[in-house]
Design a protein around this motif. Structure first.
Motif, PDB file in Angstrom:
ATOM      1  N   TYR A  39      21.150  38.020  67.677  1.00  0.00           N
ATOM      2  CA  TYR A  39      20.524  37.081  68.610  1.00  0.00           C
ATOM      3  C   TYR A  39      19.121  36.778  68.118  1.00  0.00           C
ATOM      4  O   TYR A  39      18.365  37.705  67.786  1.00  0.00           O
ATOM      5  N   GLY A  41      16.489  35.995  69.516  1.00  0.00           N
ATOM      6  CA  GLY A  41      15.375  36.456  70.342  1.00  0.00           C
ATOM      7  C   GLY A  41      15.079  37.942  70.257  1.00  0.00           C
ATOM      8  O   GLY A  41      14.127  38.424  70.876  1.00  0.00           O
ATOM      9  N   HIS A  47      18.730  42.369  74.745  1.00  0.00           N
ATOM     10  CA  HIS A  47      18.496  41.025  75.276  1.00  0.00           C
ATOM     11  C   HIS A  47      19.753  40.326  75.789  1.00  0.00           C
ATOM     12  O   HIS A  47      19.638  39.296  76.467  1.00  0.00           O
ATOM     13  N   GLY A 409      13.903  30.242  77.609  1.00  0.00           N
ATOM     14  CA  GLY A 409      14.446  30.642  76.322  1.00  0.00           C
ATOM     15  C   GLY A 409      15.796  31.323  76.428  1.00  0.00           C
ATOM     16  O   GLY A 409      16.289  31.895  75.459  1.00  0.00           O
ATOM     17  N   THR A 410      16.430  31.252  77.599  1.00  0.00           N
ATOM     18  CA  THR A 410      17.709  31.924  77.823  1.00  0.00           C
ATOM     19  C   THR A 410      18.862  31.122  77.245  1.00  0.00           C
ATOM     20  O   THR A 410      18.919  29.899  77.384  1.00  0.00           O
ATOM     21  N   PRO A 426      14.897  36.791  77.539  1.00  0.00           N
ATOM     22  CA  PRO A 426      13.806  37.758  77.598  1.00  0.00           C
ATOM     23  C   PRO A 426      14.217  38.977  78.414  1.00  0.00           C
ATOM     24  O   PRO A 426      15.040  38.902  79.312  1.00  0.00           O
TER      25      PRO A 426
END
Length: 427
Positions: A39, A41, A47, A409-410, A426
């Motif tokens: 991922y 992120g 996450h 940011g999902t 996040p």
């Protein structure tokens, strides 16, 4: 005669390899070396989580998910939900891949709150008794200042594929009120929809020759059309006139396996995925006529399925890294798993200067991902491609759609033959 036949076959084979050689090599004949999960992120174990319905276990095989946005009177985003179309019976009834065994079990709609993380089933109010419900592509018009929204869903019913129209009311968000069933002789193989107004939309037709053809043609011809990447599918625009008459026109023809479709936020661009070519086509759109003019295409490292424009203008493309693995999962092969891959396509500024155009398109890119997209798909001058999520299917498989909420940011992902919805964001 035999010489001419061999020569013709050789020419056709050469043309197939030239057009589809990259896809055949990387997405059919070779199993990509994907990680357990990645991922963008951060550590996926920290996450990412899979949201499931632990009681009825019906958030399964959700081919498409879409945002339902609630806007205030200034058209600012006030609330956002994810609408899920799930068909746990997909392995018994799939008019695109097959089989066509049992159309009886009813599919489901679910509503997920991006704020509270709550899940609620949606009931279909006034839906015709005896009318099948097998959702594929769907999109809902934003609710403005509390007004109801029109929802359109492609329905692969037993007799023919239709498009169902519902109304979603913010005051009763868990009830979809049935309005009408849209049917047309032009709806040969509807797959994905992208709204251009509350009563008009683009709709892709993924095949000319479908599984609905009489045997043996229904089992052979669609496979030939797919594997040979024959340019026989199309994109159309449909408008529902005030007197409920459908105005239909084909706006792009000659696309191999036209699949996901999306309209940019400014309404000036339309993107369309070509699954069997492993590319996304971009068109310039005339908003007053809905006519399209082809602009360019961007190769991606997998067989693209559904697409969406994120809030920041990036195109989110999701699909299948290895087709035989998807087929094995669909056929319930023991131990089968199929990977997932989602990327963003971000336009490169016209002011970007390069020393050499040849060096630019031959460059390596997407280097943060365990399996870089550049190992499979060449770079292009128009877009930067970056991996958002990839998995060999161990964590989440058969990815079909991804949504990205730029506010947080999902990332939200659904799988064609996967249980639940993946949510990464996040901590």
């Amino acid at each position: 005669m035999s010489y001419k036949l061999v020569a013709t076959f050789t020419v056709l084979l050469a043309a197939l390899v030239y057009r589809s050689g990259r896809v055949l090599k990387h997405n059919v004949l070779t199993l990509p070396s994907l990680p357990e999960a990645y991922y963008i992120g951060g550590d996926y174990k920290e996450h990412c989580t899979v949201i499931r319905d632990e009681i009825t276990n019906t958030i399964n095989y959700c081919e498409d998910i879409t945002f339902w946005d609630h806007l205030d009177e200034q058209d600012h985003l006030a609330r956002r939900f994810v609408l899920l179309g799930c068909d746990p019976n997909r392995k018994a009834w799939n008019t695109v891949m097959g089989p066509l065994h049992d159309p009886e079990p009813f599919a489901y709609l679910w509503l997920y709150s991006t704020e509270s993380g709550s899940l609620q089933p949606i009931t279909l109010d006034n839906y015709p008794k005896g009318h099948d419900f097998h959702p594929l592509g769907m999109e809902v018009y934003p609710s403005k200042d509390g007004a109801p929204s029109n929802l359109f869903i492609v329905n692969h019913a037993r007799a023919n594929t239709t498009i169902e129209q519902f109304v979603l009311d913010p005051t009763r968000p868990t009830t979809a009120i049935y309005v009408r069933t849209l049917s047309s002789s032009y709806f040969v193989s509807p797959n994905s929809v992208a709204l251009t107004s509350s009563t008009s939309f683009y709709v892709s037709n993924d095949h000319l020759m479908t599984r609905r053809l009489p045997n043996p043609f229904g089992k052979i011809l669609p496979v030939v059309e797919s594997l040979a990447a024959l340019p026989l599918s199309w994109l159309a625009h449909v408008t529902i006139s005030p007197d409920r008459v459908l105005q239909h026109k084909i706006v792009a023809f000659g696309v191999p396996f036209a699949n996901g479709v999306a309209v940019s936020h400014d309404g000036l661009q339309v993107a369309l995925s070509s699954t069997t070519l492993g590319e996304v086509y971009f068109y310039n759109r005339n908003p007053s006529t809905n006519d399209l003019r082809f602009s360019h295409s961007v190769p991606v490292p997998f067989l693209p399925d559904n697409i969406m424009y994120a809030d920041d203008g990036a195109l989110i493309v999701t699909g299948h890294p290895h087709f035989p693995s998807v087929a094995a999962v669909a056929a319930n092969k023991t131990g089968a798993k199929a990977g997932s891959w989602s990327v963003s396509l971000r336009p490169i500024s016209d002011t970007t200067h390069t020393k050499s155009e040849k060096d630019f398109v031959n460059r390596a890119y997407d280097l943060r991902a365990p399996l870089s997209a550049s190992a499979i798909a060449p770079a292009v001058l128009t877009h930067e491609v970056e991996t958002l999520f990839q998995s060999d299917g161990s964590v989440f498989g058969t990815s079909a759609t991804s949504l990205v909420d730029a506010r947080t940011g999902t990332l939200y992902m659904s799988g064609l033959y996967e249980e639940g919805m993946l949510v990464c964001g996040p901590k």
